[in-house]
Scaffold this motif. Sequence first.
Motif, PDB file in Angstrom:
ATOM      1  N   ASN A 285       8.373  37.178  14.127  1.00 27.33           N
ATOM      2  CA  ASN A 285       7.893  35.655  14.019  1.00 27.33           C
ATOM      3  C   ASN A 285       7.754  35.637  12.479  1.00 27.33           C
ATOM      4  O   ASN A 285       6.699  34.640  12.251  1.00 27.33           O
ATOM      5  N   PHE A 286       7.739  35.865  11.251  1.00 28.53           N
ATOM      6  CA  PHE A 286       8.200  36.078  10.140  1.00 28.53           C
ATOM      7  C   PHE A 286       8.729  34.819   9.909  1.00 28.53           C
ATOM      8  O   PHE A 286       9.172  33.770   8.744  1.00 28.53           O
ATOM      9  N   ASP A 287       9.837  34.424  10.694  1.00 29.32           N
ATOM     10  CA  ASP A 287      10.622  33.246  10.569  1.00 29.32           C
ATOM     11  C   ASP A 287       9.976  32.009  10.564  1.00 29.32           C
ATOM     12  O   ASP A 287       9.662  31.057   9.870  1.00 29.32           O
ATOM     13  N   TYR A 288       8.541  31.880  11.692  1.00 29.42           N
ATOM     14  CA  TYR A 288       8.202  30.860  11.398  1.00 29.42           C
ATOM     15  C   TYR A 288       7.131  30.559   9.735  1.00 29.42           C
ATOM     16  O   TYR A 288       6.502  28.783   9.598  1.00 29.42           O
ATOM     17  N   PHE A 289       6.370  31.445   9.650  1.00 32.85           N
ATOM     18  CA  PHE A 289       5.708  31.822   8.029  1.00 32.85           C
ATOM     19  C   PHE A 289       7.066  31.348   6.623  1.00 32.85           C
ATOM     20  O   PHE A 289       6.768  30.456   6.191  1.00 32.85           O
ATOM     21  N   ILE A 290       7.748  32.000   6.499  1.00 35.45           N
ATOM     22  CA  ILE A 290       8.915  31.691   5.353  1.00 35.45           C
ATOM     23  C   ILE A 290       9.760  30.006   5.387  1.00 35.45           C
ATOM     24  O   ILE A 290       9.582  29.408   4.584  1.00 35.45           O
ATOM     25  N   ASN A 291       9.616  30.081   6.878  1.00 42.07           N
ATOM     26  CA  ASN A 291      10.062  28.362   6.633  1.00 42.07           C
ATOM     27  C   ASN A 291       9.253  27.189   6.786  1.00 42.07           C
ATOM     28  O   ASN A 291       9.565  26.201   6.229  1.00 42.07           O
ATOM     29  N   VAL A 292       7.545  27.331   6.337  1.00 47.25           N
ATOM     30  CA  VAL A 292       6.676  26.635   6.130  1.00 47.25           C
ATOM     31  C   VAL A 292       6.514  26.622   4.299  1.00 47.25           C
ATOM     32  O   VAL A 292       6.939  25.610   4.056  1.00 47.25           O
ATOM     33  N   PHE A 293       7.144  27.398   4.278  1.00 43.47           N
ATOM     34  CA  PHE A 293       7.527  27.852   2.495  1.00 43.47           C
ATOM     35  C   PHE A 293       9.062  26.912   1.820  1.00 43.47           C
ATOM     36  O   PHE A 293       8.354  26.085   1.232  1.00 43.47           O
ATOM     37  N   ALA A 294       9.840  27.504   2.484  1.00 42.58           N
ATOM     38  CA  ALA A 294      10.926  26.918   2.258  1.00 42.58           C
ATOM     39  C   ALA A 294      11.136  25.370   2.914  1.00 42.58           C
ATOM     40  O   ALA A 294      11.917  25.029   1.768  1.00 42.58           O
ATOM     41  N   SER A 295      10.650  24.897   3.218  1.00 34.70           N
ATOM     42  CA  SER A 295      10.576  22.637   3.272  1.00 34.70           C
ATOM     43  C   SER A 295       9.416  22.570   2.984  1.00 34.70           C
ATOM     44  O   SER A 295       9.907  21.589   2.809  1.00 34.70           O
ATOM     45  N   ALA A 296       8.983  23.348   2.130  1.00 30.81           N
ATOM     46  CA  ALA A 296       7.808  22.886   1.133  1.00 30.81           C
ATOM     47  C   ALA A 296       8.586  23.326  -0.400  1.00 30.81           C
ATOM     48  O   ALA A 296       7.651  22.565  -1.181  1.00 30.81           O
ATOM     49  N   SER A 297       9.352  23.878  -0.545  1.00 30.57           N
ATOM     50  CA  SER A 297      10.397  24.648  -1.454  1.00 30.57           C
ATOM     51  C   SER A 297       8.566  24.784  -2.638  1.00 30.57           C
ATOM     52  O   SER A 297       8.517  24.758  -3.541  1.00 30.57           O
ATOM     53  N   GLU A 446      -8.772  32.382   7.298  1.00 27.18           N
ATOM     54  CA  GLU A 446      -8.699  31.967   9.077  1.00 27.18           C
ATOM     55  C   GLU A 446      -8.651  33.309   9.607  1.00 27.18           C
ATOM     56  O   GLU A 446      -8.164  34.604   8.704  1.00 27.18           O
ATOM     57  N   TYR A 447      -9.464  33.487   9.911  1.00 27.08           N
ATOM     58  CA  TYR A 447      -9.915  34.545  11.071  1.00 27.08           C
ATOM     59  C   TYR A 447      -9.773  34.376  12.928  1.00 27.08           C
ATOM     60  O   TYR A 447      -9.860  33.657  13.299  1.00 27.08           O
ATOM     61  N   MET A 448      -7.961  35.273  12.626  1.00 29.53           N
ATOM     62  CA  MET A 448      -6.934  34.575  13.725  1.00 29.53           C
ATOM     63  C   MET A 448      -7.875  36.127  14.872  1.00 29.53           C
ATOM     64  O   MET A 448      -7.503  37.245  14.078  1.00 29.53           O
ATOM     65  N   SER A 449      -7.109  35.899  15.158  1.00 31.69           N
ATOM     66  CA  SER A 449      -7.136  37.137  16.754  1.00 31.69           C
ATOM     67  C   SER A 449      -5.590  37.834  16.901  1.00 31.69           C
ATOM     68  O   SER A 449      -4.682  36.902  17.228  1.00 31.69           O
ATOM     69  N   ILE A 450      -5.637  39.089  16.924  1.00 31.33           N
ATOM     70  CA  ILE A 450      -4.942  40.425  17.081  1.00 31.33           C
ATOM     71  C   ILE A 450      -3.785  39.928  19.094  1.00 31.33           C
ATOM     72  O   ILE A 450      -2.986  40.403  18.471  1.00 31.33           O
ATOM     73  N   GLN A 458       0.133  31.270  15.340  1.00 33.97           N
ATOM     74  CA  GLN A 458      -0.158  31.468  14.280  1.00 33.97           C
ATOM     75  C   GLN A 458       0.676  32.591  12.832  1.00 33.97           C
ATOM     76  O   GLN A 458      -0.331  32.162  11.852  1.00 33.97           O
ATOM     77  N   MET A 459       1.678  32.839  13.109  1.00 33.60           N
ATOM     78  CA  MET A 459       2.269  32.988  11.834  1.00 33.60           C
ATOM     79  C   MET A 459       2.608  31.259  10.905  1.00 33.60           C
ATOM     80  O   MET A 459       2.038  31.107   9.691  1.00 33.60           O
ATOM     81  N   ASP A 460       2.753  30.202  11.985  1.00 31.93           N
ATOM     82  CA  ASP A 460       2.954  29.322  11.082  1.00 31.93           C
ATOM     83  C   ASP A 460       1.386  28.571  10.254  1.00 31.93           C
ATOM     84  O   ASP A 460       0.998  27.797   9.479  1.00 31.93           O
ATOM     85  N   LYS A 461       0.338  28.405  10.749  1.00 36.67           N
ATOM     86  CA  LYS A 461      -1.264  28.584  10.675  1.00 36.67           C
ATOM     87  C   LYS A 461      -0.965  28.947   9.298  1.00 36.67           C
ATOM     88  O   LYS A 461      -1.580  28.196   8.685  1.00 36.67           O
ATOM     89  N   LEU A 462      -0.675  30.503   9.415  1.00 41.86           N
ATOM     90  CA  LEU A 462      -1.099  31.477   8.554  1.00 41.86           C
ATOM     91  C   LEU A 462      -0.197  30.744   7.149  1.00 41.86           C
ATOM     92  O   LEU A 462      -0.826  30.466   6.023  1.00 41.86           O
ATOM     93  N   ALA A 463       0.611  30.257   7.572  1.00 36.78           N
ATOM     94  CA  ALA A 463       1.283  29.765   6.452  1.00 36.78           C
ATOM     95  C   ALA A 463       0.945  28.628   5.790  1.00 36.78           C
ATOM     96  O   ALA A 463       1.166  28.423   4.251  1.00 36.78           O
ATOM     97  N   ARG A 464       0.517  27.453   6.553  1.00 36.37           N
ATOM     98  CA  ARG A 464      -0.154  25.844   6.128  1.00 36.37           C
ATOM     99  C   ARG A 464      -0.691  26.544   5.785  1.00 36.37           C
ATOM    100  O   ARG A 464      -1.669  25.794   4.724  1.00 36.37           O
ATOM    101  N   GLU A 465      -1.642  27.124   5.851  1.00 34.60           N
ATOM    102  CA  GLU A 465      -3.450  27.194   4.977  1.00 34.60           C
ATOM    103  C   GLU A 465      -3.025  28.536   3.638  1.00 34.60           C
ATOM    104  O   GLU A 465      -3.776  27.879   3.432  1.00 34.60           O
ATOM    105  N   THR A 466      -2.030  29.046   3.676  1.00 35.38           N
ATOM    106  CA  THR A 466      -1.823  29.847   2.646  1.00 35.38           C
ATOM    107  C   THR A 466      -1.092  28.960   1.529  1.00 35.38           C
ATOM    108  O   THR A 466      -1.548  28.514   0.425  1.00 35.38           O
TER     109      THR A 466
END
Length: 539
Positions: A285-297, A446-450, A458-466
């Motif tokens: 699911n790491f692509d969700y994380f990276i996509n947020v960064f990529a879309s924001a340049s 953010e403290y999320m459930s494993i 969760q990865m998308d939210k982590l990226a956006r919070e980051t």
Amino acid sequence: MRWLLGLLITASVLVFGCSDYAVSKIVETAPEIVVDPGQHDFGNINAEGIIENIPIRISNAGTEDLHISSVSVVGSPTFSLISPGAHAIEPGNTTEVIVSFDPVTHERTVAQVEIISNDEDESLVVVPLGGDGDAPVIYISPQEYDFGVIPLGCDDDAHVLMGNIGSVDLEIDDVDFFASIPADFATDDYEAEHGPFPWVLAPGEVNILTIQYEPLDLLDDGGWVDVYSNDPLNPVVSAEQIGKGEYDALITERFEQVGTIKTDILFVIDNSGSMSRNQSNIKDNFDYFINVFASASADYQIAFITTDNHNFIDGKIVSNLSTDPVGEVAEIIDQIGTSGSATETGVYYTWYSMQPGGDAELGGTFSRVDSKLVVIYVSDEPDFAERFTTMTWLEFADDLKAQRSSNALVSAHAVAGDYPTGCSTSYGYAQFGEGYYDVVTELGGEYMSICATDWGDQMDKLARETIASSIYYLGNNPIVPTIEVSVDGATVSSGWEYDEILNAIVFDTPPAEKSVTDVTYALWGDCGEKKAIAGDTGI
């Protein structure tokens, strides 16, 4: 009438022609006033309690009683009648009138003694009087001074002159300064400049007291100085100061939530035997994380360590310059594996990696001093750092904060077992992530459930919070109490603070994506050259 005249002539001839008759002389009788002295000057008399008396003698040089109907002093209250003398003076006798001179300050005064009697030739006798008082005379200038309107952040000075325009030494015993609250006025250390009290000023000498005015608000301000001296006429004199503050300008800056520009992200991955499925979830699911960064340049860097080693996996840093960041992360996670220590100490190894010489040391290739530092913990067990160190969770969090100039530039998140009892899934059980939870809570992350089933969200939210910007840098130095914040037109009175080090508005929780934040504030004044204010001494 002619017969009467003739009779008188005849009688006269008879009188002077006859030696048997004596000639008698007719003598007039009347009072005759004589005053001595005819005038008097007392000269110079000390005005500090010294009184001078003189006698004025009133004599009767006539043949009838001299009656004094009134004796008065006219012209100045510094002269007074002490003893009015007798009201009736027999021929050849004298009475005394006592006149007193009691000066009150340094000045020339004149008056006259007026004596009214039954002397037909001189019913009014005037005795001119004069005298000079010797005294210290305090002069203060300006007695009133208006600083006018001063921009907040600026200040101005006024000089209060205290001089002696008298004829003897002036002793200033004390100076009191008062100001309205809040106290926007202040004085210099006048005792350090002029010495301890009393200050002795010779005639013509001047001391200067400097008043500083720096408005702190828009209220009308006032202050005054009381000066205590041995001036017999004015022992306390005052000088008043007034002023008012104003904003130099009121501006609004607008910010759109589009993400932060620089972020350094350190993933701390549990590499114990129970983490295989969780590591796969990260990789898949790491692509969700990276996509947020990529879309924001975004300008980002990502590195990985484990819960039993402080070194970057493969020494590698994934960044926005990487051609295939998702693929590079997958390779790194595959190298992490699940053969690590069962005693997870991710918090400790985070600290270790940031020590001098560590891969994540401040100012190194990865940890940039002007970037946001984000730590993300992923573990299904609690942290056992307390077994290897005496540091508390709070101290670990404080060390993370010390990595940047402002707490707003540091955050931590975790994907771990639920608070406070852990969680379970169809493929396993996760203990509560003690330690991770404490650090994340301290840093407001953010403290999320494993145990979540959808790691994509969760990865998308982590990226956006980051990546979400909770920091809005201001273009000018604001007057802090004037700051007003609104998000999408609605005033926000809490959930943010002004960070003086960053000169920025920092939100507890980043505003929503695409939201518009307006920050309105007043500017400090563009202070030109100070005015030099001095009173006219008149000396």
